[in-house]
Design a protein around this motif. Structure first.
Motif, PDB file in Angstrom:
ATOM      1  N   VAL A   1       0.659  -1.121   0.045  1.00  0.00           N
ATOM      2  CA  VAL A   1       0.098   0.036  -0.090  1.00  0.00           C
ATOM      3  C   VAL A   1       0.942   1.294   0.066  1.00  0.00           C
ATOM      4  CG1 VAL A   1      -1.636   1.290   1.264  1.00  0.00           C
ATOM      5  CG2 VAL A   1      -1.863  -0.941   1.415  1.00  0.00           C
ATOM      6  N   THR A   2       0.517   2.181  -0.906  1.00  0.00           N
ATOM      7  CA  THR A   2       1.195   3.384  -0.699  1.00  0.00           C
ATOM      8  C   THR A   2       0.345   4.518  -0.377  1.00  0.00           C
ATOM      9  OG1 THR A   2       0.685   4.110  -3.094  1.00  0.00           O
ATOM     10  CG2 THR A   2       2.853   2.928  -2.429  1.00  0.00           C
ATOM     11  N   LEU A   3       0.425   5.347   0.434  1.00  0.00           N
ATOM     12  CA  LEU A   3      -0.583   6.302   1.108  1.00  0.00           C
ATOM     13  C   LEU A   3       0.203   8.066   0.611  1.00  0.00           C
ATOM     14  CD1 LEU A   3      -1.622   4.870   4.355  1.00  0.00           C
ATOM     15  CD2 LEU A   3      -2.740   4.905   2.450  1.00  0.00           C
ATOM     16  N   SER A   4      -0.916   8.871   0.764  1.00  0.00           N
ATOM     17  CA  SER A   4      -0.540  10.212   0.607  1.00  0.00           C
ATOM     18  C   SER A   4      -1.625  10.970   1.207  1.00  0.00           C
ATOM     19  CB  SER A   4      -0.498  10.806  -0.513  1.00  0.00           C
ATOM     20  OG  SER A   4      -0.026  12.377  -0.716  1.00  0.00           O
TER      21      SER A   4
ATOM     22  N   ALA B   1       1.951   6.935  -8.714  1.00  0.00           N
ATOM     23  CA  ALA B   1       1.047   6.775  -9.980  1.00  0.00           C
ATOM     24  C   ALA B   1       0.004   5.453  -9.683  1.00  0.00           C
ATOM     25  CB  ALA B   1       1.606   6.355 -11.400  1.00  0.00           C
ATOM     26  N   GLY B   2      -1.171   6.090 -10.207  1.00  0.00           N
ATOM     27  CA  GLY B   2      -2.340   5.265 -10.103  1.00  0.00           C
ATOM     28  C   GLY B   2      -3.025   5.146  -8.541  1.00  0.00           C
ATOM     29  N   GLN B   3      -2.750   6.295  -7.703  1.00  0.00           N
ATOM     30  CA  GLN B   3      -3.444   6.415  -6.365  1.00  0.00           C
ATOM     31  C   GLN B   3      -4.781   6.855  -6.753  1.00  0.00           C
ATOM     32  OE1 GLN B   3      -0.487   8.693  -4.063  1.00  0.00           O
ATOM     33  NE2 GLN B   3       0.127   6.884  -2.959  1.00  0.00           N
ATOM     34  N   GLU B   4      -5.691   6.471  -5.775  1.00  0.00           N
ATOM     35  CA  GLU B   4      -6.972   7.023  -6.229  1.00  0.00           C
ATOM     36  C   GLU B   4      -7.449   7.504  -4.447  1.00  0.00           C
ATOM     37  OE1 GLU B   4      -9.931   4.515  -7.766  1.00  0.00           O
ATOM     38  OE2 GLU B   4      -8.188   3.065  -8.533  1.00  0.00           O
ATOM     39  N   LYS B   5      -8.596   8.461  -4.837  1.00  0.00           N
ATOM     40  CA  LYS B   5      -8.916   9.225  -3.520  1.00  0.00           C
ATOM     41  C   LYS B   5      -9.853   8.368  -2.672  1.00  0.00           C
ATOM     42  CE  LYS B   5     -10.164  13.478  -3.752  1.00  0.00           C
ATOM     43  NZ  LYS B   5     -11.060  14.723  -4.008  1.00  0.00           N
ATOM     44  N   VAL B   6      -9.748   8.204  -1.253  1.00  0.00           N
ATOM     45  CA  VAL B   6     -10.341   7.427  -0.243  1.00  0.00           C
ATOM     46  C   VAL B   6     -10.543   8.403   0.768  1.00  0.00           C
ATOM     47  CG1 VAL B   6     -10.284   5.596   1.176  1.00  0.00           C
ATOM     48  CG2 VAL B   6      -9.327   5.387  -0.923  1.00  0.00           C
ATOM     49  N   GLU B   7     -11.822   8.514   1.333  1.00  0.00           N
ATOM     50  CA  GLU B   7     -12.220   9.273   2.263  1.00  0.00           C
ATOM     51  C   GLU B   7     -11.723   8.599   3.644  1.00  0.00           C
ATOM     52  OE1 GLU B   7     -13.589  12.171   2.373  1.00  0.00           O
ATOM     53  OE2 GLU B   7     -13.618  11.985   0.345  1.00  0.00           O
ATOM     54  N   CYS B   8     -10.937   9.243   4.699  1.00  0.00           N
ATOM     55  CA  CYS B   8     -10.601   8.724   5.843  1.00  0.00           C
ATOM     56  C   CYS B   8     -11.000   9.731   6.756  1.00  0.00           C
ATOM     57  CB  CYS B   8      -8.932   8.650   5.782  1.00  0.00           C
ATOM     58  SG  CYS B   8      -8.468   7.509   4.544  1.00  0.00           S
TER      59      CYS B   8
ATOM     60  N   VAL C   1      -4.698   6.686  -2.292  1.00  0.00           N
ATOM     61  CA  VAL C   1      -4.156   5.237  -1.744  1.00  0.00           C
ATOM     62  C   VAL C   1      -3.827   4.576  -2.911  1.00  0.00           C
ATOM     63  CG1 VAL C   1      -4.921   3.054  -0.639  1.00  0.00           C
ATOM     64  CG2 VAL C   1      -5.878   5.275   0.241  1.00  0.00           C
ATOM     65  N   GLY C   2      -2.793   3.814  -3.178  1.00  0.00           N
ATOM     66  CA  GLY C   2      -2.343   2.984  -4.215  1.00  0.00           C
ATOM     67  C   GLY C   2      -2.345   1.455  -3.725  1.00  0.00           C
ATOM     68  N   VAL C   3      -2.575   0.452  -4.456  1.00  0.00           N
ATOM     69  CA  VAL C   3      -2.554  -0.968  -3.910  1.00  0.00           C
ATOM     70  C   VAL C   3      -1.830  -1.678  -4.954  1.00  0.00           C
ATOM     71  CG1 VAL C   3      -4.407  -0.954  -2.251  1.00  0.00           C
ATOM     72  CG2 VAL C   3      -4.705  -1.500  -4.545  1.00  0.00           C
TER      73      VAL C   3
END
Length: 389
Positions: free
Chosen positions: A335-338, A369-376, A383-385
């Protein structure tokens, strides 16, 4: 439930023959008991040629199976080893699904035929429509356990309704659930099952209160439809007295005991149906009442609770990304996070939980690259997986 069973039975390579005779786990005993109850109810209505009433019991049973048994048993199927509890869960679920398929076959013939072909064991007919309609095995019924689960589900449903009413997300942990019941037997059941209630409602503790007054305050107004005719011109003055009634007298009315008031030298007896009683939650509590049971949630959030809620949102977001990418349920990922600093603090505090729930081997903080928005929680993150090869 069928899809769940097939997915994990194929992963574990499990083959089953029949339900366990006396399963140790109470969830297994309960769903087996409810299965026989469903078969009995459906069969009775079919014997009465009432097709509409016959549908209700198995539709209700599907809700119990999916939204209670499967939800409460998921981790038993997720365990890595094939211990006795896991195998009993498989045998129970297979038996329940097979009997449900037989019971539902007159109503949904094509779907049940497909399911039957995948579930049938040696010795069963070639088609579900060549099978006898099932008969209820009364020896499987556990009426006391059915009552316990019904009581617990009632408390949980009330708690979830409070969450929905007050926009308290199910994934956000709360500090406490408060319970008050006038029924000693109901209290004993709820106390016995408090761990289950705590987990289902995502609260840190379950607190039993002796009196409803600890959770709510009562207000009372006259029932004009009942009192208007008898009081006539004195109605306005009587209404003022009723609205100033003490909490003790209000409680007596709630218990069914009449209360008398004095008006211009006239004694007026108030019955419970001559007033309208309103419950108002005490500050910082959200309460609801149904019959003998009152439940209240404490919605105050500490920083620790907020962070745990953020992680639960993040877990849900990652699981959704896994599904969107068609990962297998056993695939390990990275998992990659920003995101904001608050999320970093949350991940640091609950990293082991995050890794375990998502089958992640690592979490890295980076823009990729390829990360998508997720509500936290109240803040979005990226978030990227990626599947581990």
């Amino acid at each position: 439930a069928y899809s769940f069973f097939v997915t994990y039975a194929n992963i574990d390579g499990v083959t089953v023959e029949k339900a366990p005779d006396n399963p140790e786990n109470p969830l297994d005993r309960w769903i087996l008991s409810e299965t026989e109850r469903m078969v009995e109810d459906v069969g009775r209505e079919l014997d009465n040629y009432d097709i509409q009433k016959a549908i209700g019991p198995f539709v209700n049973f599907i809700d119990l199976l999916n939204n209670w048994y499967i939800r409460r048993s998921r981790r038993r199927f997720w365990k890595s080893g094939n211990d006795s509890d896991k195998l009993e869960a498989y045998r129970t679920l297979h038996s329940v699904l097979l009997k449900l398929t037989l019971t539902a076959s007159p109503f949904i013939p094509f779907i049940t035929e497909e399911i039957f072909q995948n579930l049938k064991t040696a010795g069963l007919p070639e088609s579900v429509h060549l099978c006898d309609f099932p008969t209820a095995d009364t020896a499987r019924r556990d009426f006391a356990l059915e009552k316990k689960m019904e009581t617990v589900r009632r408390a949980v449903v009330m708690g979830r309704a409070l969450r929905s009413l007050h926009s308290l997300k199910n994934r956000q942990p709360l500090a406490a659930l408060h319970l008050v019941t006038k029924d000693p037997a109901e209290r004993a059941i709820l106390n016995e099952m408090r761990d289950l209630i705590q987990e289902e409602l995502n609260v840190k503790k379950v607190v039993f209160r002796e009196n409803e007054e600890e959770l709510v305050e009562y207000g009372v107004k006259p029932n004009y439809k009942v009192l208007g005719k008898s009081l006539g011109k004195d109605m306005k003055a009587a209404a003022e007295l009723i609205e100033k009634m003490s909490q003790v007298d209000v409680k007596r009315l709630m218990e069914g005991t009449p209360v008398a008031i004095s008006l211009n030298g006239r004694r007026i007896e108030l019955s419970p149906d001559s007033v309208l009683i309103q419950r108002t939650e005490k500050e910082n509590l959200k309460a609801a009442n149904e019959g003998s049971l009152t439940v209240a949630l404490d919605p105050e959030l500490t920083p620790e609770l907020v962070r745990e809620g953020m992680i639960r949102d993040l877990v849900r977001g990652i699981q959704n990304l896994r599904k969107e990418k068609d990962f297998e349920v056993t695939d390990r990922i990275t998992v990659t996070l920003s995101g904001p600093d608050e999320l970093k603090h949350a991940v640091a505090a609950f990293e082991s939980y995050l890794l375990q729930e998502t089958l992640a081997e690592s979490v890295a903080w980076e823009n990729a690259a390829g990360q998508e928005k997720v509500e936290c929680g109240d803040q979005p993150c990226l978030v990227g997986v990626r599947k581990v090869i």
